[in-house]
Design an enzyme around this catalytic site. Sequence first.
Site, PDB file in Angstrom:
ATOM      1  N   TYR B 124       0.842  -1.189   0.000  1.00  0.00           N
ATOM      2  CA  TYR B 124       0.000   0.000   0.000  1.00  0.00           C
ATOM      3  C   TYR B 124       0.883   1.247   0.000  1.00  0.00           C
ATOM      4  O   TYR B 124       1.768   1.390   0.842  1.00  0.00           O
ATOM      5  CB  TYR B 124      -0.932   0.025   1.219  1.00  0.00           C
ATOM      6  CG  TYR B 124      -1.839   1.230   1.118  1.00  0.00           C
ATOM      7  CD1 TYR B 124      -2.916   1.202   0.250  1.00  0.00           C
ATOM      8  CD2 TYR B 124      -1.571   2.403   1.814  1.00  0.00           C
ATOM      9  CE1 TYR B 124      -3.727   2.317   0.079  1.00  0.00           C
ATOM     10  CE2 TYR B 124      -2.371   3.522   1.651  1.00  0.00           C
ATOM     11  CZ  TYR B 124      -3.444   3.462   0.773  1.00  0.00           C
ATOM     12  OH  TYR B 124      -4.228   4.571   0.600  1.00  0.00           O
ATOM     13  N   GLN B 186     -10.665   0.888   1.367  1.00  0.00           N
ATOM     14  CA  GLN B 186     -11.145   0.004   0.283  1.00  0.00           C
ATOM     15  C   GLN B 186      -9.999  -0.738  -0.396  1.00  0.00           C
ATOM     16  O   GLN B 186     -10.187  -1.855  -0.870  1.00  0.00           O
ATOM     17  CB  GLN B 186     -12.018   0.781  -0.717  1.00  0.00           C
ATOM     18  CG  GLN B 186     -11.336   1.933  -1.432  1.00  0.00           C
ATOM     19  CD  GLN B 186     -11.439   3.250  -0.663  1.00  0.00           C
ATOM     20  OE1 GLN B 186     -11.619   3.278   0.564  1.00  0.00           O
ATOM     21  NE2 GLN B 186     -11.310   4.362  -1.366  1.00  0.00           N
ATOM     22  N   SER B 233       6.061   8.284  13.219  1.00  0.00           N
ATOM     23  CA  SER B 233       7.504   8.102  13.041  1.00  0.00           C
ATOM     24  C   SER B 233       8.270   8.810  14.162  1.00  0.00           C
ATOM     25  O   SER B 233       7.779   9.755  14.756  1.00  0.00           O
ATOM     26  CB  SER B 233       7.899   8.678  11.682  1.00  0.00           C
ATOM     27  OG  SER B 233       9.175   8.233  11.310  1.00  0.00           O
ATOM     28  N   GLN B 255      12.922  14.625  10.926  1.00  0.00           N
ATOM     29  CA  GLN B 255      11.882  13.786  11.504  1.00  0.00           C
ATOM     30  C   GLN B 255      10.624  14.604  11.791  1.00  0.00           C
ATOM     31  O   GLN B 255       9.504  14.172  11.530  1.00  0.00           O
ATOM     32  CB  GLN B 255      12.403  13.149  12.792  1.00  0.00           C
ATOM     33  CG  GLN B 255      11.501  12.089  13.345  1.00  0.00           C
ATOM     34  CD  GLN B 255      11.267  10.989  12.335  1.00  0.00           C
ATOM     35  OE1 GLN B 255      12.160  10.593  11.605  1.00  0.00           O
ATOM     36  NE2 GLN B 255      10.049  10.506  12.268  1.00  0.00           N
ATOM     37  N   HIS B 258       7.713  15.221   9.255  1.00  0.00           N
ATOM     38  CA  HIS B 258       6.811  14.132   8.837  1.00  0.00           C
ATOM     39  C   HIS B 258       5.372  14.395   9.253  1.00  0.00           C
ATOM     40  O   HIS B 258       4.438  14.134   8.503  1.00  0.00           O
ATOM     41  CB  HIS B 258       7.267  12.786   9.417  1.00  0.00           C
ATOM     42  CG  HIS B 258       8.231  12.062   8.543  1.00  0.00           C
ATOM     43  ND1 HIS B 258       7.945  11.715   7.253  1.00  0.00           N
ATOM     44  CD2 HIS B 258       9.488  11.610   8.759  1.00  0.00           C
ATOM     45  CE1 HIS B 258       8.975  11.088   6.712  1.00  0.00           C
ATOM     46  NE2 HIS B 258       9.937  11.019   7.604  1.00  0.00           N
ATOM     47  N   GLU B 322      12.565   4.079  16.779  1.00  0.00           N
ATOM     48  CA  GLU B 322      12.523   3.589  15.391  1.00  0.00           C
ATOM     49  C   GLU B 322      13.851   3.917  14.697  1.00  0.00           C
ATOM     50  O   GLU B 322      14.499   3.049  14.141  1.00  0.00           O
ATOM     51  CB  GLU B 322      11.356   4.275  14.671  1.00  0.00           C
ATOM     52  CG  GLU B 322      11.210   3.878  13.220  1.00  0.00           C
ATOM     53  CD  GLU B 322      10.189   4.756  12.487  1.00  0.00           C
ATOM     54  OE1 GLU B 322       9.727   5.756  13.081  1.00  0.00           O
ATOM     55  OE2 GLU B 322       9.886   4.460  11.322  1.00  0.00           O
ATOM     56  N   HIS B 323      14.238   5.191  14.729  1.00  0.00           N
ATOM     57  CA  HIS B 323      15.522   5.632  14.183  1.00  0.00           C
ATOM     58  C   HIS B 323      16.407   6.086  15.335  1.00  0.00           C
ATOM     59  O   HIS B 323      15.968   6.868  16.176  1.00  0.00           O
ATOM     60  CB  HIS B 323      15.333   6.830  13.234  1.00  0.00           C
ATOM     61  CG  HIS B 323      14.387   6.580  12.107  1.00  0.00           C
ATOM     62  ND1 HIS B 323      13.076   6.996  12.145  1.00  0.00           N
ATOM     63  CD2 HIS B 323      14.559   5.950  10.917  1.00  0.00           C
ATOM     64  CE1 HIS B 323      12.483   6.643  11.005  1.00  0.00           C
ATOM     65  NE2 HIS B 323      13.349   6.009  10.247  1.00  0.00           N
ATOM     66  N   ASP B 356      16.513   6.624   4.738  1.00  0.00           N
ATOM     67  CA  ASP B 356      15.176   6.767   4.160  1.00  0.00           C
ATOM     68  C   ASP B 356      15.177   6.519   2.659  1.00  0.00           C
ATOM     69  O   ASP B 356      14.177   6.111   2.088  1.00  0.00           O
ATOM     70  CB  ASP B 356      14.644   8.183   4.415  1.00  0.00           C
ATOM     71  CG  ASP B 356      14.152   8.350   5.836  1.00  0.00           C
ATOM     72  OD1 ASP B 356      13.916   7.321   6.497  1.00  0.00           O
ATOM     73  OD2 ASP B 356      14.000   9.501   6.295  1.00  0.00           O
ATOM     74  N   GLU B 410       2.089 -37.351  28.241  1.00  0.00           N
ATOM     75  CA  GLU B 410       1.149 -36.271  27.908  1.00  0.00           C
ATOM     76  C   GLU B 410      -0.259 -36.803  27.651  1.00  0.00           C
ATOM     77  O   GLU B 410      -1.155 -36.041  27.288  1.00  0.00           O
ATOM     78  CB  GLU B 410       1.658 -35.484  26.677  1.00  0.00           C
ATOM     79  CG  GLU B 410       2.871 -34.602  26.981  1.00  0.00           C
ATOM     80  CD  GLU B 410       3.160 -33.579  25.879  1.00  0.00           C
ATOM     81  OE1 GLU B 410       2.554 -33.665  24.794  1.00  0.00           O
ATOM     82  OE2 GLU B 410       4.001 -32.693  26.134  1.00  0.00           O
ATOM     83  N   HIS B 415      -0.515 -40.728  19.465  1.00  0.00           N
ATOM     84  CA  HIS B 415       0.816 -40.253  19.090  1.00  0.00           C
ATOM     85  C   HIS B 415       1.854 -41.352  19.343  1.00  0.00           C
ATOM     86  O   HIS B 415       2.757 -41.576  18.548  1.00  0.00           O
ATOM     87  CB  HIS B 415       1.192 -39.003  19.911  1.00  0.00           C
ATOM     88  CG  HIS B 415       0.545 -37.746  19.419  1.00  0.00           C
ATOM     89  ND1 HIS B 415      -0.805 -37.561  19.431  1.00  0.00           N
ATOM     90  CD2 HIS B 415       1.078 -36.605  18.897  1.00  0.00           C
ATOM     91  CE1 HIS B 415      -1.094 -36.356  18.941  1.00  0.00           C
ATOM     92  NE2 HIS B 415       0.029 -35.757  18.617  1.00  0.00           N
TER      93      HIS B 415
END
Lengths: 429, 429
Positions: B124, B186, B233, B255, B258, B322-323, B356, B410, B415
Site C-alpha cells: 500500500y 477500500q 515516526s 523527523q 513528517h 525507530e531511528h 530513508d 502427555e 501419538h
Amino acid sequence: MKKIYNPDKTTWLEVLKRPTQTVADIENTVLNVFDKVKSEGDIAINEFTQKFDGVLLDEILVSVEEIEEAKNIISEELKEAIGLAKSNIETFHAAQKTSKISVETVDGVSCWQEKRPIQKVGLYIPGGTAPLFSTILMLAIPANLAGCQEIVLCSPPNKEGKINPAILYTANLCGVTKICKVGGIQAVAGMTFGTKSIPQVYKIFGPGNQFVTVAKQLATKFGVAIDMPAGPSELLVVADDNANAAFVASDLLSQAEHGKDSQVIMVTTSKKMIDGVEQEIEKQLEILPRKDIARIAIENSKLIYVENDELALDLINEYGPEHFIVCVKNEDFYINNIANAGSVFIGDYTPESAGDYASGTNHTLPTNGYAKQYSGVNLDSFMKSMTFQKISAKGIQNIGTAIELMAEAEGLQAHKNAVTLRLESLKKG
Amino acid sequence: MKKIYNPDKTTWLEVLKRPTQTVADIENTVLNVFDKVKSEGDIAINEFTQKFDGVLLDEILVSVEEIEEAKNIISEELKEAIGLAKSNIETFHAAQKTSKISVETVDGVSCWQEKRPIQKVGLYIPGGTAPLFSTILMLAIPANLAGCQEIVLCSPPNKEGKINPAILYTANLCGVTKICKVGGIQAVAGMTFGTKSIPQVYKIFGPGNQFVTVAKQLATKFGVAIDMPAGPSELLVVADDNANAAFVASDLLSQAEHGKDSQVIMVTTSKKMIDGVEQEIEKQLEILPRKDIARIAIENSKLIYVENDELALDLINEYGPEHFIVCVKNEDFYINNIANAGSVFIGDYTPESAGDYASGTNHTLPTNGYAKQYSGVNLDSFMKSMTFQKISAKGIQNIGTAIELMAEAEGLQAHKNAVTLRLESLKKG
C-alpha cells in the site's frame, strides 16, 4: 469419513474449508479480565485463579522447593527421554543462528544487519489432564539460545495449587527464569501489563483454549507481540500406492485425538489407498483411550482422490497444511514444490509425532492456512533484526545528491537539508 | 522544546511517553467498507473511490500506456537517483538471503529448514501531495528478491483518475505485477478479499493514515498478515560534546517535518549540546516549507540531559526508538549495547535521510516502541521458514522410545501408537 473423488477445481475452496470459530461472545469476558488485572494487579490475578481454577494461592511464583520436589517425582526414563528431545531440539535450533550481514553498498557506505534477542518473553502452557511439557522444550530452548534475558512461564495450578511436575521439571531444565501459577486470560493479562509477581513481557508464545487465543489477540492491542494466530491443529498426508496404509492411518489418528475440531486429510493418487486407510482407521481407533474425541474428528476428515501428482500438489498448496506427511515414491516432487506448509514429514518412518517431540524441529506451527504467510516458531521468533549504517565523508558525497533529489521529489525539504548541510560543510573543509 | 535535566528513573516512563491515538471511532467506518467490498467487489471499490477520492474510474488497473507516459515524465536525473537507491537496496537485501540449514540431529534423523516466498503480497502506497515512491523501493525490491509471484500495489488516484508518475515509474522498475488505482480502507479490503480487478494477497505491507492502519489491523482477522503495527515516526539522537549541533538539529527537523505527531528526542551527556541544538533548530526551522508541521512536532520534542553513557543507554533501550542516531566519540558503546532500535545511524555523515532513501537499509521500521520485539522490513518479511524431516528405519529406532514415553506422559496414546506400529514392523522385518 468423507471420501471425495476427483473434486473439480471450482469446488476446492469448499472441499478444503476449515471449521470456523466464533469468538465474539468471548471478547467481553476477556476485556473485563484485562481491565481488572491492569488496575488491580496480583489481587485480581488471585481472584480469577480462585474463580476459574478453584484454588486460593498464597504465592503466585513457584518456589525452589516445588521444583526440587518435581525433580524427585519424574521417573529416570522420562528424564532421559526429555534429555534426548532437548538435545535434538537444541542442535537444530542452534544451527539456525545467523551471523552479522555486512555490506559496503557503495564506497563509504557501510550497512549491516544484526539479530538481537527480545529481552523479555512469556510462555503460556495450558494445564488440564495432559501436561504439555513438550511445548516448553519447543519454546524455552530457542528463547535461551536467542539470549532472552527474562523467560516467564505461566501455567494454571490444579485445585491443590500445584503445577504438574513434568512442567516444572522441564521448565527448570530449559532455563525458564520465572514460573507463575496462573492460567487462562488472567495469565495473558498479567504478562501484558505486568503485576508485582508476574513480569511484563514483550512477546507471548504458546497454545491455549479459545479464551487464551482471544486474550493473546487482545494483548497485541496493548503493544505485546504474539507468536502467531491460533487455530485447530491439522494434518494432511499425501500417499500413493506405495504407502503403508497402517502407518498413514496411525498418523491421521494421532492428529484426530487432539480435539474434535482437528483437521485430518489424506490426498491420494491411489483409490486402493482410500479403502486401505479407511479399514486401518476403524481397526486402530477402537483401542484408543481418546477414541470418542478422535472418532468425531475422523468423521469430519476427508480422503481425497485426485488423478495425478500435479493436481495433488496444487490442492495441498491451496490448503497450506500445518503438518504435511509425504508417503509417495516420487517424494522429491513434493519436497521441492510445496509452497505452503508448516512442517514436512517425509517417508514411512517419519510420523508426525516425531516432530511433536524429539526429531529436533519445532512443533509450534502455523495452522488454519497461515502456513501461506507465517513461519513456525524458530530461533528468529525470539529475536528481532536491526540494521546499522555508517557513512563516511566520501560516502555521503557518493549518495548525497541522489538523496537530495529524491527527498525534494517527495516534498520533504528538511530531509534534503540534512544532507545539504553536510555536503556544504565538506566543500568548505 | 522540553528540556529535561537528569530525570529520575522513576519518571522515565512518563518522560518517554508517546502520544496515544484513539481509533475506536474509526472502526465502524472500516467495518462497513470491508463488508461492502466483501459482498460487492469492484462495484463497491468504485463507489468508495468516487466518494473518498472524488473520481469515477472506468478501469481500476493501471494500463501499459499510463506506465509508458510516466516514464516520459520523470526527469533523467531523478531516474538516476532512483537507480542508485535501487542498486544499494538490492545489494543489501540480496545479502540477507539465507541458505538451507540442514542437521542430522541423531543418526538417521535429518532435519532441515528452508525459506520459501510468500506467494502473493500487497503493497500500500499513500497518495496525497508527497508521492512516497521511496517506499516502493523498500517493499517491491525485497519482494522480488524473495521470489513472491504476485506483487500487487494499491495507491489512490487523484481527481483526474491518475497516479503520480514517480509511483508508476518506480513500481514498474521494481517488478510490481499489478498496480491498482485504489486507496484507503477500500484498498486494504480489496487485497484482503480479492475482487475481479484486485488480487487477494496473503500479506499486506506499507504505511498509511489512521484509516489504513485500522484497516490493516482488521485484515488480520480475515487471515491476512501485515508487516507490523503502525505508529507515528520517531527519531532519537544521542550526542556528546563532540557532536555537530547543526547536523543534529537538521536530523531532528527531518523527523519533525513528517507530521505534527512525530516524535523527536535528543539524549545527551553535554549541557552545551542542549543549548547549541536548540539555537540551530530555531535557525533552520525558519526556512522549511513544512515549518508549520515541524514546529508543532518540535514543541513536543525533548532534549534530555543525563550524567553518563550508561544512563543514556538504559533510557534509550527503555524507549526503543525507530531511528537511532549515534553522534558520540565512544560510538562502539552504543552500537554494541543497543538492545531495542529499528535502524541505527552512526557518525556525523550518516543522516537519517540516508537510510530513508539510498544507503541500502530498509526504511519500513518498527515505531511506537515495537523495536523491542519487531524487526524492520527485511528479506525474510517476504518469506516464511518451513521445516522438513526425514527419518530412516535406524533413526526411528534411535528416538522412538523417547517419543513413546513422552507421548504417554502427555496422555496422547495415538501419538505413541504411530511410533509403536513402526517399531514393531521393524522388529518383524
